[in-house]
Design a protein around this motif. Structure first.
Motif, PDB file in Angstrom:
ATOM      1  N   ASP A 152       0.823  -1.206   0.000  1.00 18.43           N
ATOM      2  CA  ASP A 152       0.000   0.000   0.000  1.00 18.43           C
ATOM      3  C   ASP A 152       0.862   1.263   0.000  1.00 18.43           C
ATOM      4  N   ASP A 153       0.447   2.297  -0.760  1.00 16.99           N
ATOM      5  CA  ASP A 153       1.187   3.560  -0.824  1.00 16.99           C
ATOM      6  C   ASP A 153       1.235   4.257   0.530  1.00 16.99           C
ATOM      7  N   ASP A 154       0.082   4.320   1.200  1.00 15.53           N
ATOM      8  CA  ASP A 154       0.034   4.985   2.512  1.00 15.53           C
ATOM      9  C   ASP A 154       0.865   4.223   3.546  1.00 15.53           C
ATOM     10  N   GLU A 155       0.784   2.916   3.477  1.00 12.53           N
ATOM     11  CA  GLU A 155       1.563   2.072   4.387  1.00 12.53           C
ATOM     12  C   GLU A 155       3.063   2.281   4.137  1.00 12.53           C
ATOM     13  N   ALA A 156       3.441   2.467   2.881  1.00 14.24           N
ATOM     14  CA  ALA A 156       4.842   2.692   2.537  1.00 14.24           C
ATOM     15  C   ALA A 156       5.342   4.002   3.130  1.00 14.24           C
ATOM     16  N   GLU A 157       4.535   5.054   3.043  1.00 13.72           N
ATOM     17  CA  GLU A 157       4.936   6.346   3.623  1.00 13.72           C
ATOM     18  C   GLU A 157       5.116   6.234   5.129  1.00 13.72           C
ATOM     19  N   ARG A 158       4.162   5.577   5.782  1.00 12.77           N
ATOM     20  CA  ARG A 158       4.229   5.424   7.237  1.00 12.77           C
ATOM     21  C   ARG A 158       5.445   4.584   7.630  1.00 12.77           C
ATOM     22  N   ALA A 159       5.678   3.496   6.899  1.00 15.56           N
ATOM     23  CA  ALA A 159       6.818   2.626   7.197  1.00 15.56           C
ATOM     24  C   ALA A 159       8.145   3.350   6.955  1.00 15.56           C
TER      25      ALA A 159
END
Length: 120
Positions: A49-56
């Motif tokens: 996920d794009d949002d998950e990538a930013e958070r990670a």
């Protein structure tokens, strides 16, 4: 589309374990691919996920900043106490091994350069 968060080649086991724990603690849905033995594939941590990538990535950035500061403190403390040093410390602590390594380097360099020296 998968997002590659971090390369696992040459990552110490303790660091990889800490990152796994960090992702589990913050409920980051990630998967991991191991690096190959011969260095063909790099392995790493991945998310979909794009949002998950930013958070990670934000978590990884903070973690790596803290780890760098901690490792720097440990290194400076060891250096101040005389536990770590350069070539002179290696020569003093293990003279035979250090001289053997230096001799091996000179022999290998000489053998490598020998064809070029004979040309001239």
């Amino acid at each position: 589309m998968p997002h590659h968060l971090m390369n696992l080649r040459h990552v110490p086991d303790d660091e990889a374990e800490e990152i796994r724990a960090l992702f589990d603690e913050h409920e980051v849905r990630f998967y991991e691919t191991p690096p190959s033995r011969w260095g063909i594939s790099m392995g790493g941590f991945w998310v979909h996920d794009d949002d998950e990538a930013e958070r990670a990535r934000a978590l990884l950035e903070e973690y790596q900043r803290q780890r760098m500061e901690n490792q720097r403190r440990v290194y400076e403390a060891r250096r101040a106490s005389g536990e770590t040093g350069g070539i002179w410390r290696m020569l003093r602590d293990k003279p035979v091994r250090t001289l053997a390594a230096c001799l091996a380097i000179v022999v290998i360099a000489g053998l490598s350069l020998l064809p070029f020296i004979r040309i001239g």
